[in-house]
Design a protein around this motif. Structure first.
Motif, PDB file in Angstrom:
ATOM      1  N   MET A   1      54.521  31.039  65.994  1.00 53.34           N
ATOM      2  CA  MET A   1      55.085  31.853  64.909  1.00 53.34           C
ATOM      3  C   MET A   1      53.963  32.613  64.198  1.00 53.34           C
ATOM      4  O   MET A   1      52.845  32.130  64.099  1.00 53.34           O
ATOM      5  CB  MET A   1      55.849  30.973  63.925  1.00 53.34           C
ATOM      6  CG  MET A   1      56.504  31.738  62.783  1.00 53.34           C
ATOM      7  SD  MET A   1      57.642  33.038  63.315  1.00 53.34           S
ATOM      8  CE  MET A   1      58.941  32.061  64.060  1.00 53.34           C
ATOM      9  N   LEU A   2      54.281  33.779  63.728  1.00 60.23           N
ATOM     10  CA  LEU A   2      53.322  34.590  62.993  1.00 60.23           C
ATOM     11  C   LEU A   2      52.915  33.882  61.704  1.00 60.23           C
ATOM     12  O   LEU A   2      53.747  33.338  60.996  1.00 60.23           O
ATOM     13  CB  LEU A   2      53.942  35.951  62.663  1.00 60.23           C
ATOM     14  CG  LEU A   2      53.070  36.961  61.922  1.00 60.23           C
ATOM     15  CD1 LEU A   2      51.897  37.394  62.782  1.00 60.23           C
ATOM     16  CD2 LEU A   2      53.907  38.167  61.510  1.00 60.23           C
ATOM     17  N   GLN A   3      51.615  33.881  61.420  1.00 55.63           N
ATOM     18  CA  GLN A   3      51.096  33.277  60.202  1.00 55.63           C
ATOM     19  C   GLN A   3      50.949  34.337  59.110  1.00 55.63           C
ATOM     20  O   GLN A   3      50.726  35.524  59.401  1.00 55.63           O
ATOM     21  CB  GLN A   3      49.742  32.618  60.467  1.00 55.63           C
ATOM     22  CG  GLN A   3      49.781  31.546  61.545  1.00 55.63           C
ATOM     23  CD  GLN A   3      50.713  30.405  61.191  1.00 55.63           C
ATOM     24  OE1 GLN A   3      50.639  29.846  60.091  1.00 55.63           O
ATOM     25  NE2 GLN A   3      51.593  30.041  62.121  1.00 55.63           N
ATOM     26  N   ALA A   4      51.058  33.916  57.862  1.00 53.69           N
ATOM     27  CA  ALA A   4      50.990  34.859  56.738  1.00 53.69           C
ATOM     28  C   ALA A   4      49.673  35.619  56.722  1.00 53.69           C
ATOM     29  O   ALA A   4      49.640  36.832  56.481  1.00 53.69           O
ATOM     30  CB  ALA A   4      51.198  34.110  55.421  1.00 53.69           C
ATOM     31  N   ASN A   5      48.573  34.914  56.992  1.00 59.74           N
ATOM     32  CA  ASN A   5      47.267  35.582  56.969  1.00 59.74           C
ATOM     33  C   ASN A   5      47.147  36.607  58.090  1.00 59.74           C
ATOM     34  O   ASN A   5      46.499  37.651  57.932  1.00 59.74           O
ATOM     35  CB  ASN A   5      46.132  34.561  57.058  1.00 59.74           C
ATOM     36  CG  ASN A   5      46.088  33.827  58.382  1.00 59.74           C
ATOM     37  OD1 ASN A   5      46.934  32.989  58.663  1.00 59.74           O
ATOM     38  ND2 ASN A   5      45.091  34.121  59.202  1.00 59.74           N
ATOM     39  N   GLN A   6      47.803  36.346  59.227  1.00 60.08           N
ATOM     40  CA  GLN A   6      47.769  37.302  60.336  1.00 60.08           C
ATOM     41  C   GLN A   6      48.549  38.566  59.987  1.00 60.08           C
ATOM     42  O   GLN A   6      48.100  39.682  60.277  1.00 60.08           O
ATOM     43  CB  GLN A   6      48.326  36.645  61.598  1.00 60.08           C
ATOM     44  CG  GLN A   6      47.473  35.503  62.119  1.00 60.08           C
ATOM     45  CD  GLN A   6      48.159  34.692  63.200  1.00 60.08           C
ATOM     46  OE1 GLN A   6      49.355  34.863  63.449  1.00 60.08           O
ATOM     47  NE2 GLN A   6      47.426  33.812  63.842  1.00 60.08           N
ATOM     48  N   ALA A   7      49.711  38.392  59.363  1.00 54.81           N
ATOM     49  CA  ALA A   7      50.493  39.558  58.934  1.00 54.81           C
ATOM     50  C   ALA A   7      49.714  40.375  57.911  1.00 54.81           C
ATOM     51  O   ALA A   7      49.693  41.616  57.970  1.00 54.81           O
ATOM     52  CB  ALA A   7      51.822  39.100  58.339  1.00 54.81           C
ATOM     53  N   TYR A 151      49.158  39.432  67.835  1.00 54.33           N
ATOM     54  CA  TYR A 151      48.108  39.550  66.821  1.00 54.33           C
ATOM     55  C   TYR A 151      46.755  39.823  67.473  1.00 54.33           C
ATOM     56  O   TYR A 151      46.027  40.730  67.054  1.00 54.33           O
ATOM     57  CB  TYR A 151      48.058  38.266  65.994  1.00 54.33           C
ATOM     58  CG  TYR A 151      46.871  38.184  65.049  1.00 54.33           C
ATOM     59  CD1 TYR A 151      46.851  38.912  63.869  1.00 54.33           C
ATOM     60  CD2 TYR A 151      45.788  37.376  65.352  1.00 54.33           C
ATOM     61  CE1 TYR A 151      45.766  38.850  63.004  1.00 54.33           C
ATOM     62  CE2 TYR A 151      44.707  37.301  64.491  1.00 54.33           C
ATOM     63  CZ  TYR A 151      44.690  38.032  63.323  1.00 54.33           C
ATOM     64  OH  TYR A 151      43.613  37.965  62.474  1.00 54.33           O
ATOM     65  N   GLN A 152      46.437  39.050  68.491  1.00 52.50           N
ATOM     66  CA  GLN A 152      45.153  39.211  69.152  1.00 52.50           C
ATOM     67  C   GLN A 152      45.013  40.596  69.771  1.00 52.50           C
ATOM     68  O   GLN A 152      43.983  41.258  69.608  1.00 52.50           O
ATOM     69  CB  GLN A 152      44.983  38.139  70.227  1.00 52.50           C
ATOM     70  CG  GLN A 152      43.625  38.185  70.924  1.00 52.50           C
ATOM     71  CD  GLN A 152      43.466  37.072  71.942  1.00 52.50           C
ATOM     72  OE1 GLN A 152      44.428  36.406  72.302  1.00 52.50           O
ATOM     73  NE2 GLN A 152      42.260  36.848  72.392  1.00 52.50           N
ATOM     74  N   ASP A 195      37.735  33.076  68.695  1.00 50.92           N
ATOM     75  CA  ASP A 195      38.933  32.400  68.201  1.00 50.92           C
ATOM     76  C   ASP A 195      39.834  33.425  67.516  1.00 50.92           C
ATOM     77  O   ASP A 195      39.549  33.883  66.411  1.00 50.92           O
ATOM     78  CB  ASP A 195      38.534  31.294  67.217  1.00 50.92           C
ATOM     79  CG  ASP A 195      39.734  30.529  66.673  1.00 50.92           C
ATOM     80  OD1 ASP A 195      40.869  30.794  67.121  1.00 50.92           O
ATOM     81  OD2 ASP A 195      39.532  29.673  65.783  1.00 50.92           O
ATOM     82  N   ALA A 196      40.932  33.766  68.201  1.00 49.43           N
ATOM     83  CA  ALA A 196      41.835  34.799  67.673  1.00 49.43           C
ATOM     84  C   ALA A 196      42.536  34.356  66.406  1.00 49.43           C
ATOM     85  O   ALA A 196      43.034  35.184  65.648  1.00 49.43           O
ATOM     86  CB  ALA A 196      42.862  35.191  68.728  1.00 49.43           C
ATOM     87  N   SER A 197      42.601  33.052  66.164  1.00 46.38           N
ATOM     88  CA  SER A 197      43.290  32.557  64.976  1.00 46.38           C
ATOM     89  C   SER A 197      42.381  32.507  63.750  1.00 46.38           C
ATOM     90  O   SER A 197      42.846  32.257  62.638  1.00 46.38           O
ATOM     91  CB  SER A 197      43.858  31.152  65.244  1.00 46.38           C
ATOM     92  OG  SER A 197      42.814  30.230  65.500  1.00 46.38           O
ATOM     93  N   ALA A 198      41.092  32.777  63.933  1.00 45.81           N
ATOM     94  CA  ALA A 198      40.150  32.732  62.814  1.00 45.81           C
ATOM     95  C   ALA A 198      40.333  33.942  61.901  1.00 45.81           C
ATOM     96  O   ALA A 198      40.615  35.049  62.367  1.00 45.81           O
ATOM     97  CB  ALA A 198      38.715  32.689  63.330  1.00 45.81           C
ATOM     98  N   ASP A 204      34.282  39.416  63.767  1.00 45.49           N
ATOM     99  CA  ASP A 204      33.522  38.827  64.868  1.00 45.49           C
ATOM    100  C   ASP A 204      33.579  39.715  66.111  1.00 45.49           C
ATOM    101  O   ASP A 204      32.564  39.918  66.793  1.00 45.49           O
ATOM    102  CB  ASP A 204      34.069  37.434  65.218  1.00 45.49           C
ATOM    103  CG  ASP A 204      33.891  36.431  64.090  1.00 45.49           C
ATOM    104  OD1 ASP A 204      33.019  36.653  63.227  1.00 45.49           O
ATOM    105  OD2 ASP A 204      34.622  35.420  64.090  1.00 45.49           O
ATOM    106  N   LEU A 205      34.770  40.262  66.382  1.00 47.88           N
ATOM    107  CA  LEU A 205      34.929  41.114  67.556  1.00 47.88           C
ATOM    108  C   LEU A 205      34.161  42.418  67.396  1.00 47.88           C
ATOM    109  O   LEU A 205      33.510  42.892  68.334  1.00 47.88           O
ATOM    110  CB  LEU A 205      36.414  41.393  67.790  1.00 47.88           C
ATOM    111  CG  LEU A 205      36.780  42.210  69.036  1.00 47.88           C
ATOM    112  CD1 LEU A 205      36.237  41.561  70.297  1.00 47.88           C
ATOM    113  CD2 LEU A 205      38.297  42.373  69.131  1.00 47.88           C
TER     114      LEU A 205
END
Length: 217
Positions: A1-7, A151-152, A195-198, A204-205
């Motif tokens: 599921m999409l995370q708030a920080n990612q959105a 997201y990634q 780490d795509a979730s970081a 970093d990318l």
């Protein structure tokens, strides 16, 4: 599921990119949903729709089209909220599990539609100046993508676009091929080691691209 920080990150990145293209983008109010119509049609082409000939579904290209569509959906949500991120983010999470939509006098149940029918519904809604986060979520499932995958890929493409601009893409001085490979190939390789979730994923990318580009020939 999409995370708030990612959105939150994706909305900020989209805002930044739109402003880089046109600092007055909120007042210009470009027809972002028209772009969804076009990208949706391209997605249908990558899937294949001609019943009179053999066609193979290009899943990778189909996934890329969904990433492009998401750019324009985010832009439209930001327009509708006058550039405010909080209501745009709230709209996403309020509708992300939506399983039906009322359109053209009919209730459409996403689970009863195949992938092509979902894309046709996406296009119809966009042509009518509407969005459906639930429908987009259902499309991700059909295209074998999670919200983390989206997201990634979204962040990665956004970062590469910024990197190109910052290194002379518009002026024609940017080298798209490094050490015999195109930049998007380097991008995929660098992504695999991060780490795509970081929260720092996009920074970093960018730094990884910067370092490799600086060392390339």
């Amino acid at each position: 599921m999409l995370q708030a920080n990612q959105a939150q990150i994706m909305l900020q990145l989209q805002d930044n990119m739109n402003a880089k293209v046109n600092p007055e983008w909120l007042t210009t109010r470009s027809p972002f949903l028209r772009a969804v119509v076009i990208e949706g049609a391209e997605a249908i082409e990558h899937h294949g729709w001609k019943w009179w000939k053999k066609q193979d579904c290009d899943l990778e290209q189909l996934q890329m089209e969904l990433v492009d569509i998401w750019h324009f959906v985010l832009s439209e949500l930001l327009l509708q909220s006058d550039g405010e991120h909080a209501p745009a983010q709230a709209y996403i999470f309020e509708n992300i599990e939506q399983s039906t939509v009322q359109f053209d006098g009919k209730q459409w149940q996403f689970s009863q539609l195949n992938l092509l029918e979902k894309l046709e519904l996406l296009i119809g809604l966009a042509a009518a100046k509407r969005t459906s986060i639930g429908l987009f979520s259902a499309l991700l499932v059909d295209c074998k993508m999670s919200w983390l995958d989206l997201y990634q890929q979204y962040v990665s493409k956004n970062v590469l676009n910024f990197f190109r601009q910052d290194n002379g893409y518009k002026q024609g001085t940017y080298r798209k091929v490094w050490d015999g490979r195109e930049d998007n190939e380097h991008l995929v390789e660098l992504m695999a080691n991060l780490d795509a979730s970081a929260l720092s994923f996009q920074d970093d990318l960018y730094q990884a691209l910067h370092q490799r580009y600086g060392q390339s020939k």
